[in-house]
Each structure stands twice: as structure tokens, then as C-alpha cells.
Design a protein around this motif. Structure first.
Motif, PDB file in Angstrom:
ATOM      1  N   GLY A   8       0.822  -1.208   0.000  1.00 55.94           N
ATOM      2  CA  GLY A   8       0.000   0.000   0.000  1.00 55.94           C
ATOM      3  C   GLY A   8       0.857   1.259   0.000  1.00 55.94           C
ATOM      4  O   GLY A   8       0.565   2.234  -0.716  1.00 55.94           O
ATOM      5  N   LEU A   9       1.925   1.252   0.788  1.00 53.58           N
ATOM      6  CA  LEU A   9       2.840   2.389   0.801  1.00 53.58           C
ATOM      7  C   LEU A   9       3.540   2.541  -0.539  1.00 53.58           C
ATOM      8  O   LEU A   9       3.768   3.667  -1.008  1.00 53.58           O
ATOM      9  N   ASP A  10       3.869   1.414  -1.170  1.00 51.60           N
ATOM     10  CA  ASP A  10       4.551   1.468  -2.471  1.00 51.60           C
ATOM     11  C   ASP A  10       3.665   2.110  -3.527  1.00 51.60           C
ATOM     12  O   ASP A  10       4.146   2.874  -4.372  1.00 51.60           O
ATOM     13  N   VAL A  11       2.385   1.792  -3.498  1.00 55.23           N
ATOM     14  CA  VAL A  11       1.442   2.428  -4.423  1.00 55.23           C
ATOM     15  C   VAL A  11       1.437   3.934  -4.189  1.00 55.23           C
ATOM     16  O   VAL A  11       1.390   4.730  -5.144  1.00 55.23           O
ATOM     17  N   ALA A  12       1.503   4.350  -2.928  1.00 50.47           N
ATOM     18  CA  ALA A  12       1.545   5.783  -2.609  1.00 50.47           C
ATOM     19  C   ALA A  12       2.821   6.423  -3.151  1.00 50.47           C
ATOM     20  O   ALA A  12       2.789   7.569  -3.636  1.00 50.47           O
ATOM     21  N   TYR A  13       3.960   5.696  -3.088  1.00 46.36           N
ATOM     22  CA  TYR A  13       5.207   6.230  -3.638  1.00 46.36           C
ATOM     23  C   TYR A  13       5.068   6.465  -5.144  1.00 46.36           C
ATOM     24  O   TYR A  13       5.488   7.506  -5.664  1.00 46.36           O
TER      25      TYR A  13
ATOM     26  N   ARG B  56      14.167  19.586 -10.703  1.00 43.05           N
ATOM     27  CA  ARG B  56      14.171  18.889  -9.421  1.00 43.05           C
ATOM     28  C   ARG B  56      12.938  18.002  -9.270  1.00 43.05           C
ATOM     29  O   ARG B  56      13.040  16.823  -8.921  1.00 43.05           O
ATOM     30  N   LEU B  57      11.766  18.572  -9.506  1.00 40.16           N
ATOM     31  CA  LEU B  57      10.534  17.806  -9.353  1.00 40.16           C
ATOM     32  C   LEU B  57      10.456  16.658 -10.360  1.00 40.16           C
ATOM     33  O   LEU B  57       9.992  15.564 -10.040  1.00 40.16           O
ATOM     34  N   THR B  58      10.918  16.911 -11.575  1.00 36.30           N
ATOM     35  CA  THR B  58      10.909  15.844 -12.587  1.00 36.30           C
ATOM     36  C   THR B  58      11.843  14.701 -12.191  1.00 36.30           C
ATOM     37  O   THR B  58      11.483  13.521 -12.281  1.00 36.30           O
ATOM     38  N   GLY B  59      13.045  15.054 -11.752  1.00 32.13           N
ATOM     39  CA  GLY B  59      14.010  14.024 -11.346  1.00 32.13           C
ATOM     40  C   GLY B  59      13.543  13.240 -10.139  1.00 32.13           C
ATOM     41  O   GLY B  59      13.631  11.997 -10.115  1.00 32.13           O
ATOM     42  N   PHE B  60      13.041  13.953  -9.135  1.00 35.53           N
ATOM     43  CA  PHE B  60      12.532  13.268  -7.949  1.00 35.53           C
ATOM     44  C   PHE B  60      11.334  12.378  -8.292  1.00 35.53           C
ATOM     45  O   PHE B  60      11.189  11.272  -7.761  1.00 35.53           O
ATOM     46  N   GLY B  61      10.478  12.870  -9.186  1.00 35.95           N
ATOM     47  CA  GLY B  61       9.321  12.067  -9.583  1.00 35.95           C
ATOM     48  C   GLY B  61       9.731  10.786 -10.284  1.00 35.95           C
ATOM     49  O   GLY B  61       9.185   9.710 -10.014  1.00 35.95           O
ATOM     50  N   ARG B  62      10.711  10.873 -11.174  1.00 36.66           N
ATOM     51  CA  ARG B  62      11.188   9.678 -11.867  1.00 36.66           C
ATOM     52  C   ARG B  62      11.790   8.674 -10.882  1.00 36.66           C
ATOM     53  O   ARG B  62      11.598   7.466 -11.016  1.00 36.66           O
TER      54      ARG B  62
ATOM     55  N   GLN C 274      11.784   3.640  -7.733  1.00 38.96           N
ATOM     56  CA  GLN C 274      11.907   2.997  -6.425  1.00 38.96           C
ATOM     57  C   GLN C 274      10.575   2.406  -5.961  1.00 38.96           C
ATOM     58  O   GLN C 274      10.523   1.290  -5.435  1.00 38.96           O
ATOM     59  N   GLY C 275       9.495   3.162  -6.156  1.00 40.67           N
ATOM     60  CA  GLY C 275       8.194   2.653  -5.766  1.00 40.67           C
ATOM     61  C   GLY C 275       7.794   1.437  -6.579  1.00 40.67           C
ATOM     62  O   GLY C 275       7.205   0.482  -6.055  1.00 40.67           O
ATOM     63  N   GLY C 276       8.107   1.458  -7.887  1.00 38.32           N
ATOM     64  CA  GLY C 276       7.793   0.312  -8.721  1.00 38.32           C
ATOM     65  C   GLY C 276       8.554  -0.936  -8.306  1.00 38.32           C
ATOM     66  O   GLY C 276       7.987  -2.039  -8.254  1.00 38.32           O
TER      67      GLY C 276
END
Length: 204
Positions: free
Chosen positions: A122-127, A149-155, A160-162
Motif C-alpha cells: 500500500g505504501l509502495d502504491v503511494a510512492y 528537481r521535481l521531474t528528477g525526484f518524480g522519476r 523505487q516505488g515500482g
């Protein structure tokens, strides 16, 4: 059923159960050992992923620019955290006292493990959702640095979440199948005590 027949069946069960009871702790011990090995293998996979993130992204963070630089910076942060978690958990499993072999404690540990991996998914889905949000949020930023910054962090969050979603999902399935195959059949034995006869059924 007549009373003499009932007494006969109870007597037969009472004679047969000591042999089962002698095998039961050994079976539960084998099961608990296998569950610990399964946990350790998973932690090694997580540790290897963390080391790869720290090594590869740690080097790339110094030679890249734009979104890729922030992508690798975030990967290093995730790698450090995952490496600390995996290393601590591995040390804990190796130095803990002998695991429980009584049925209630073993079942409780099994359910706790399954629930932990379910919670983590569930936490991974949130990530992953946060990763998409950050990438979308980057489009509304006014400066290029903020967008990068936001693009890099989002990727990074998507990556990591995947990975963690796949890891926790597979670990849950592995533990659930292991419990169904090696633990729950052990709980279906008839138990005869001094003052009662009880039938334990598998929990599925």
C-alpha cells in the motif's frame, strides 16, 4: 453413535496423537526455519538493489545535469535507507533467539509477516502515485531548476516505488504460499487433552 463406540474412537485418537505430537514440533521448526531463510533471501535482494543504487547513482549524480542529476540524488537517498533497513534486519534475524515453535506463536508470526508485506505494498502504491504527482507538478513551476528537481525526484519515486511494489508483492505471495503449503496443514490435527477433545482446522 453409541457411547462405547465414542469411547473407542477417543481412545484410538488418544493413542495415535502422541506420535503426531512428537512430529509436530519438528515440522513447525522446519517451517519456521524455511520462513526465516525466505526472509533472508528477500533482504539480500533488497540489499543488492540498495547497493546498486548507491554505487551507480552515486557516481552518476556528479556527472549529470538537469532532471537526471536529481533523479540520481534521490536514488542515492533511497539506497542508503534501504541498505540500512536490509542490513539491520539481516543482523536481527541472525542474532535473535530461537524462533517459537508453538502453534499460536508460529501462526501469529506468519500472519504478522503477511500483513507487513501487504501494508508495504500500500505504501509502495503511494510512492508511485507521488512520483506521478511530482512529474505533473513540475510543469507548473516557474524556474527550470524547480522543474528539473521535481521531474528528477518524480522519476526516482516511480523507479523505487515500482521496484518495492514488485518486491513486497512477490514476498507476500511467497510467504502466503509457504504458509498454505507448510504451516496450515499442520494445524488440522485432532488434539486430545486431559479433559477435552478438540479439532484444529486450517486457517486459509
Amino acid at each position: 453413535m453409541r457411547l462405547p463406540l465414542r469411547l473407542f474412537l477417543v481412545s484410538v485418537w488418544g493413542l495415535a496423537l502422541p506420535a503426531v505430537a512428537q512430529q509436530d514440533p519438528s515440522s513447525l521448526m522446519d517451517y519456521t526455519t524455511q520462513r526465516t531463510v525466505l526472509d533472508q533471501r528477500g533482504l539480500r535482494v533488497l540489499g543488492a538493489w540498495a547497493v546498486g543504487n548507491v554505487g551507480v547513482s552515486g557516481a552518476r549524480a556528479f556527472v549529470t545535469e538537469g532532471p537526471e542529476k536529481y533523479f540520481h540524488q534521490m536514488n542515492v537517498g533511497w539506497g542508503v535507507v534501504n541498505l540500512a533497513l536490509a542490513g539491520t534486519a539481516l543482523l536481527t534475524t541472525r542474532h535473535t533467539a530461537a524462533p517459537p515453535t508453538d502453534r499460536p506463536a508460529v501462526v501469529k508470526a506468519q500472519l504478522r509477516t503477511e500483513n507487513l508485506y501487504l501494508l508495504n505494498t500500500g505504501l509502495d502504491v503511494a510512492y508511485v502515485a507521488t512520483g506521478f504527482y511530482l512529474k505533473e507538478r513540475a510543469n507548473s513551476r516557474t524556474t527550470q531548476r524547480q522543474q528539473d528537481r521535481l521531474t528528477g525526484f518524480g522519476r526516482s519515486l516511480l523507479l523505487q516505488g515500482g521496484f518495492l511494489l514488485a518486491f513486497d508483492g512477490l514476498m507476500f505471495v511467497a510467504h502466503h504460499k509457504h504458509g498454505n503449503r507448510a504451516l496450515y496443514p499442520l494445524l488440522s490435527y485432532l488434539q486430545v487433552g486431559p479433559n477435552a477433545v478438540a479439532l484444529a482446522v486450517p486457517i486459509r
